[in-house]
Design an enzyme around this catalytic site. Structure first.
Site, PDB file in Angstrom:
ATOM      1  N   HIS A   3       4.640   0.075   0.557  1.00  0.00           N
ATOM      2  CA  HIS A   3       5.619  -0.515   1.179  1.00  0.00           C
ATOM      3  C   HIS A   3       4.508  -1.856   1.980  1.00  0.00           C
ATOM      4  O   HIS A   3       3.287  -1.597   1.767  1.00  0.00           O
ATOM      5  CB  HIS A   3       6.044   0.438   2.629  1.00  0.00           C
ATOM      6  CG  HIS A   3       4.947   0.941   3.437  1.00  0.00           C
ATOM      7  ND1 HIS A   3       4.421   2.264   2.739  1.00  0.00           N
ATOM      8  CD2 HIS A   3       4.539   0.785   4.509  1.00  0.00           C
ATOM      9  CE1 HIS A   3       3.505   2.612   3.380  1.00  0.00           C
ATOM     10  NE2 HIS A   3       3.542   1.902   4.658  1.00  0.00           N
ATOM     11  N   ARG A  49       4.258   6.643  14.565  1.00  0.00           N
ATOM     12  CA  ARG A  49       4.718   7.197  13.251  1.00  0.00           C
ATOM     13  C   ARG A  49       3.970   8.611  13.017  1.00  0.00           C
ATOM     14  O   ARG A  49       2.920   8.651  13.829  1.00  0.00           O
ATOM     15  CB  ARG A  49       4.438   6.393  11.978  1.00  0.00           C
ATOM     16  CG  ARG A  49       2.963   6.116  11.704  1.00  0.00           C
ATOM     17  CD  ARG A  49       2.716   5.444  10.407  1.00  0.00           C
ATOM     18  NE  ARG A  49       1.452   6.129   9.737  1.00  0.00           N
ATOM     19  CZ  ARG A  49       0.607   5.467   8.847  1.00  0.00           C
ATOM     20  NH1 ARG A  49       0.891   4.344   8.267  1.00  0.00           N
ATOM     21  NH2 ARG A  49      -0.065   6.058   8.026  1.00  0.00           N
ATOM     22  N   HIS A  61       0.753  -1.378   0.074  1.00  0.00           N
ATOM     23  CA  HIS A  61       0.063  -0.050   0.007  1.00  0.00           C
ATOM     24  C   HIS A  61       0.856   1.336  -0.163  1.00  0.00           C
ATOM     25  O   HIS A  61       2.178   1.253   0.221  1.00  0.00           O
ATOM     26  CB  HIS A  61      -0.894  -0.028   1.095  1.00  0.00           C
ATOM     27  CG  HIS A  61      -0.248   0.096   2.345  1.00  0.00           C
ATOM     28  ND1 HIS A  61       0.792  -0.682   3.171  1.00  0.00           N
ATOM     29  CD2 HIS A  61      -0.055   1.102   3.354  1.00  0.00           C
ATOM     30  CE1 HIS A  61       1.161  -0.330   4.285  1.00  0.00           C
ATOM     31  NE2 HIS A  61       0.803   1.038   4.492  1.00  0.00           N
ATOM     32  N   ASP A  97       0.359   4.785   1.999  1.00  0.00           N
ATOM     33  CA  ASP A  97      -0.308   5.361   3.157  1.00  0.00           C
ATOM     34  C   ASP A  97      -1.723   6.265   2.889  1.00  0.00           C
ATOM     35  O   ASP A  97      -1.395   7.300   2.249  1.00  0.00           O
ATOM     36  CB  ASP A  97       0.450   6.178   4.197  1.00  0.00           C
ATOM     37  CG  ASP A  97       1.375   5.443   4.896  1.00  0.00           C
ATOM     38  OD1 ASP A  97       0.942   3.937   5.074  1.00  0.00           O
ATOM     39  OD2 ASP A  97       2.568   5.655   5.097  1.00  0.00           O
TER      40      ASP A  97
HETATM   41  C1  SIN Z   1       2.782   1.304   7.913  1.00  0.00           C
HETATM   42  O1  SIN Z   1       2.684   2.407   8.288  1.00  0.00           O
HETATM   43  O2  SIN Z   1       2.056   0.939   6.907  1.00  0.00           O
HETATM   44  C2  SIN Z   1       3.202   0.280   8.910  1.00  0.00           C
HETATM   45  C3  SIN Z   1       4.646   0.288   8.546  1.00  0.00           C
HETATM   46  C4  SIN Z   1       5.352  -0.517   9.513  1.00  0.00           C
HETATM   47  O3  SIN Z   1       4.842  -0.862  10.636  1.00  0.00           O
HETATM   48  O4  SIN Z   1       6.444  -1.268   9.095  1.00  0.00           O
END
Ligand code: SIN
Length: 284
Positions: free
Chosen positions: A260, A275, A110, A112
């Site tokens: 990612h 995050r 995906h 974000d």
């Molecule tokens: C995400 O923000 O999509 C999760 C990424 C992660 O936990 O490595």
């Protein structure tokens, strides 16, 4: 039809050291304390970010304030429409998995919150607890995925737009957030299938398995077949790198040109952090 290496905007680094993970995507940056970055160092980090799409840092110590200050260097902070945040810090999203987890954030390809009208341009993830092994995050270059398409496919995709929805992603996982200004609704947006990066001017494929539900102007069958083809194409390992986390590592990725996938292979161990994301422009 060839995968090109990103243009090197800032390979002449004085303040930082940049060690590419692959020629296509990713770089580990050393010589930086992200909690106390001066302007010159930040400019170099931004160059590395443009060149490598995702940059990694080790042994960092970020308070929520410093983490947010870092994000604000990129722009206005994003508040996630559904996910839990740190108490008192709506812009700081909690990433946590343990033995009680039924789902984890990001466990699939995906970008974000592409369901937002102005999706996050970038995200800075800081993990403080990591499993004894596993829990890597994979990143993939959507520049490289676009560059590798035939000219005929590029021409076909150029005018197309796609729907990005979120109910199917967030409803089962988070429900609607208490006091959510969106009143429990789940964002949806229409974005171009190919977008041009506002900084590098490069084109990137901008559909993803998590949020992109259909391509406008095609029949349901055509849309499904084309999305399946593009998703499979995007997942070519040639476009990817994989980051092995340690406690206090940071990854900063560009959602405009990279996808990612956070691999959940460590159950029932704990993986935890926070995050911040930064509001981007409307994809064009
Ligand atoms: C995400 O923000 O999509 C999760 C990424 C992660 O936990 O490595």
């Amino acid at each position: 039809m060839s995968t090109t290496t990103p243009p090197r905007l800032g390979s002449d680094y004085r303040r930082i050291t940049v060690d590419p993970t692959t020629p296509i995507i990713g770089a580990e940056v050393t010589g930086v304390d992200l909690g106390a970055v001066d302007d010159e160092t930040w400019t170099e980090i931004e160059h590395a970010f443009s060149d490598h799409l995702v940059v990694f840092f080790r042994d960092q110590h970020l308070t929520p304030e410093r983490h947010m200050a870092l994000g604000r260097r990129l722009g206005e902070l994003h508040v996630h429409p559904a996910a839990p945040s740190l108490a008192g810090y709506p812009e700081v999203m909690v990433i946590h998995a343990d033995e009680r987890s039924k789902v984890v954030a990001g466990n699939g390809w995906h970008t974000d919150v592409s369901c937002d009208e102005r999706p996050p341009l970038g995200t800075i993830l800081y993990l403080t607890r990591t499993p004894s092994s596993g829990g890597d995050t994979m990143f993939a270059s959507m520049y490289a995925a676009y560059d590798d398409l035939s000219d005929t496919m590029k021409a076909f995709l150029a005018p197309l737009q796609a729907e990005h929805a979120s109910r199917h992603v967030y409803a089962g996982r988070y429900g609607s957030k208490e006091g959510d200004s969106r009143d429990g609704s789940f964002p949806e947006a229409i974005h171009p299938v190919v977008r041009t990066h506002p900084v590098t001017g490069r084109r990137a494929l901008y559909v993803n398995r998590a949020f992109t539900t259909r391509i406008l102007g095609l029949s349901a069958t055509e849309s499904r077949a084309l999305l399946d083809l593009l998703f499979a194409h995007q997942e070519n390992p040639k476009y990817q790198c994989r980051f092995r986390w340690q406690p206090n590592s940071v990854a900063m990725w560009d959602n405009r040109c990279a996808q990612h996938f956070a691999i959940w292979d460590y159950f029932p161990e704990v993986r935890s952090g926070v995050r911040v994301s930064v509001i981007g422009d409307r994809p064009s």
